[in-house]
Design a protein around this motif. Structure first.
Motif, PDB file in Angstrom:
ATOM      1  N   MET A   1      71.999  36.005  63.524  1.00  0.00           N
ATOM      2  CA  MET A   1      71.090  35.699  62.404  1.00  0.00           C
ATOM      3  C   MET A   1      69.781  35.114  62.941  1.00  0.00           C
ATOM      4  N   LEU A   2      68.665  35.608  62.408  1.00  0.00           N
ATOM      5  CA  LEU A   2      67.357  35.143  62.864  1.00  0.00           C
ATOM      6  C   LEU A   2      67.151  33.668  62.543  1.00  0.00           C
ATOM      7  N   SER A   3      66.558  32.950  63.476  1.00  0.00           N
ATOM      8  CA  SER A   3      66.190  31.556  63.218  1.00  0.00           C
ATOM      9  C   SER A   3      65.043  31.523  62.216  1.00  0.00           C
ATOM     10  N   ASN A   4      64.811  30.365  61.614  1.00  0.00           N
ATOM     11  CA  ASN A   4      63.700  30.235  60.672  1.00  0.00           C
ATOM     12  C   ASN A   4      62.358  30.557  61.319  1.00  0.00           C
ATOM     13  N   SER A   5      62.159  30.075  62.538  1.00  0.00           N
ATOM     14  CA  SER A   5      60.876  30.297  63.205  1.00  0.00           C
ATOM     15  C   SER A   5      60.645  31.777  63.499  1.00  0.00           C
ATOM     16  N   GLU A   6      61.703  32.499  63.940  1.00  0.00           N
ATOM     17  CA  GLU A   6      61.566  33.926  64.220  1.00  0.00           C
ATOM     18  C   GLU A   6      61.389  34.716  62.925  1.00  0.00           C
ATOM     19  N   PHE A   7      62.105  34.320  61.887  1.00  0.00           N
ATOM     20  CA  PHE A   7      61.962  34.977  60.588  1.00  0.00           C
ATOM     21  C   PHE A   7      60.526  34.863  60.079  1.00  0.00           C
ATOM     22  N   VAL A   8      59.965  33.665  60.156  1.00  0.00           N
ATOM     23  CA  VAL A   8      58.603  33.438  59.674  1.00  0.00           C
ATOM     24  C   VAL A   8      57.597  34.210  60.516  1.00  0.00           C
ATOM     25  N   ARG A   9      57.716  34.089  61.839  1.00  0.00           N
ATOM     26  CA  ARG A   9      56.754  34.756  62.732  1.00  0.00           C
ATOM     27  C   ARG A   9      56.795  36.278  62.556  1.00  0.00           C
ATOM     28  N   GLN A  10      58.006  36.853  62.642  1.00  0.00           N
ATOM     29  CA  GLN A  10      58.115  38.308  62.561  1.00  0.00           C
ATOM     30  C   GLN A  10      57.676  38.827  61.199  1.00  0.00           C
ATOM     31  N   SER A  11      57.994  38.103  60.137  1.00  0.00           N
ATOM     32  CA  SER A  11      57.594  38.521  58.789  1.00  0.00           C
ATOM     33  C   SER A  11      56.078  38.534  58.645  1.00  0.00           C
ATOM     34  N   LEU A  12      55.434  37.452  59.064  1.00  0.00           N
ATOM     35  CA  LEU A  12      53.978  37.357  58.912  1.00  0.00           C
ATOM     36  C   LEU A  12      53.269  38.408  59.759  1.00  0.00           C
ATOM     37  N   GLU A  13      53.732  38.608  60.977  1.00  0.00           N
ATOM     38  CA  GLU A  13      53.094  39.607  61.848  1.00  0.00           C
ATOM     39  C   GLU A  13      53.268  41.016  61.294  1.00  0.00           C
ATOM     40  N   LEU A  14      54.464  41.315  60.789  1.00  0.00           N
ATOM     41  CA  LEU A  14      54.708  42.627  60.189  1.00  0.00           C
ATOM     42  C   LEU A  14      53.795  42.847  58.986  1.00  0.00           C
ATOM     43  N   ASN A  15      53.691  41.837  58.118  1.00  0.00           N
ATOM     44  CA  ASN A  15      52.877  41.973  56.917  1.00  0.00           C
ATOM     45  C   ASN A  15      51.387  42.041  57.224  1.00  0.00           C
ATOM     46  N   LEU A  16      50.927  41.247  58.175  1.00  0.00           N
ATOM     47  CA  LEU A  16      49.514  41.318  58.556  1.00  0.00           C
ATOM     48  C   LEU A  16      49.139  42.725  59.009  1.00  0.00           C
ATOM     49  N   PHE A  17      50.017  43.349  59.770  1.00  0.00           N
ATOM     50  CA  PHE A  17      49.741  44.701  60.264  1.00  0.00           C
ATOM     51  C   PHE A  17      49.852  45.732  59.139  1.00  0.00           C
ATOM     52  N   PHE A  18      50.990  45.757  58.450  1.00  0.00           N
ATOM     53  CA  PHE A  18      51.248  46.851  57.518  1.00  0.00           C
ATOM     54  C   PHE A  18      50.525  46.709  56.185  1.00  0.00           C
ATOM     55  N   MET A  19      50.207  45.497  55.753  1.00  0.00           N
ATOM     56  CA  MET A  19      49.447  45.373  54.509  1.00  0.00           C
ATOM     57  C   MET A  19      48.048  45.960  54.662  1.00  0.00           C
ATOM     58  N   ARG A  20      47.440  45.753  55.822  1.00  0.00           N
ATOM     59  CA  ARG A  20      46.131  46.376  56.074  1.00  0.00           C
ATOM     60  C   ARG A  20      46.277  47.895  56.162  1.00  0.00           C
TER      61      ARG A  20
END
Length: 310
Positions: A1-20
């Motif tokens: 299970m992903l840690s909170n820090s990895e969940f937050v980092r990976q989510s934000l990076e994914l969204n920054l890239f794909f939302m644009r």
């Protein structure tokens, strides 16, 4: 299970890239319809605004929480993004919020922010809304593609391009859902999956570039054609990885070498479009868009080499 820090980092990076990416897909779609299909133009505009608003929210949330690798990769913005947006806005008369690019360009990692449960809940909520938005744009792209293939609609986009951006929306959804479920990736198997996906994307970029060049741009046409052939071969190799993970390191190495080369070719092409030195029917923003996708893939390949998820 992903840690909170990895969940937050990976989510934000994914969204920054794909939302644009999704925001720009909406622009390319809007610019491609004839005035007969004004309802589709309006839907594209609505999706552009939806992803623009989500992206602004994500940028504000990301300060101090994403990796330096993501910021410096060139997958969020490049030094050509602002000019490419400005010129594409001029050509199409579609409003593009240039301040979003300015905001992303100054994202800073020098001061780290602490992650608490409130941060986690905010990111979970963001992901849920991103899933709904991605489902919406995927359904819209699917509708457009069906209309094109049944000759109920004409657009200036290739049917393959619509299928291409539909697959990207589905890929984004897959990644969002895995993150929301806190799934830890098997790095080798995920590398095999993503290399198959992104090598096909790179091959199709090459073919789109080839098809958007003026017939007199023979040298650029031949270079794009060669990249298309190379990435078709890499895609075929990557398809076999699921059954033979032992060859993953060498396929990853070849994919990385070619991804860097095509990124440089795309960057050169985007510079030529921005400076009005290349004869083409491609918008400058499309050039910058495919540069950023190559930069994202390069970062992912480098992380796979290190046995990590980017």
């Amino acid at each position: 299970m992903l840690s909170n820090s990895e969940f937050v980092r990976q989510s934000l990076e994914l969204n920054l890239f794909f939302m644009r990416i999704a925001k720009e897909h909406s622009i390319f779609l809007e610019a491609s319809f004839t005035t007969r299909d004004y309802i589709f133009i309006e839907q594209s505009e609505m999706l552009k605004k939806l992803f623009s608003n989500l992206l602004v929210e994500t940028i504000r949330m990301s300060e101090g929480l994403i990796s330096q690798e993501a910021i410096s990769s060139g997958e969020l913005v490049t030094d050509l993004t602002l000019d490419a947006e400005r010129e594409t806005q001029f050509y199409t008369n579609i409003e593009i919020n240039l301040n979003i690019t300015r905001m992303e360009a100054v994202l800073d990692m020098r001061s780290r922010s602490k992650i608490n449960m409130n941060t986690v809940r905010m990111v979970e909520d963001l992901n849920n809304r991103a899933i709904m938005a991605a489902e919406q744009i995927a359904a819209f792209k699917s509708n457009v593609l069906q209309n094109m293939l049944s000759c109920r609609m004409f657009t200036t986009n290739y049917p393959l391009l619509i299928d291409h951006i539909l697959r990207e929306a589905k890929f984004y959804l897959r990644m969002l859902r895995k993150l929301q479920n806190r799934e830890e990736f098997d790095v080798a198997r995920e590398a095999a999956y993503q290399e198959n996906f992104w090598n096909r994307i790179m091959a199709e970029h090459s073919k789109f570039i080839r098809g958007l060049l003026d017939p007199t741009e023979v040298k650029l046409f031949d270079t794009a054609n060669d990249f298309g052939r190379r990435f078709d071969e890499l895609t075929a190799e990557a398809k076999n990885l699921a059954n033979n993970l032992g060859i993953l390191p060498e396929v990853t190495e070849r994919s990385l070498k070619n991804a860097v080369e095509i990124r440089d070719f795309k960057k050169q092409g985007t510079e030529g479009l921005v400076q009005c030195k290349i004869k083409s029917i491609a918008y400058p923003l499309l050039g910058d868009h495919v540069v950023r996708e190559a930069n994202h893939y390069i970062r992912m390949l480098k992380s796979f080499k290190q046995g990590e998820m980017g």
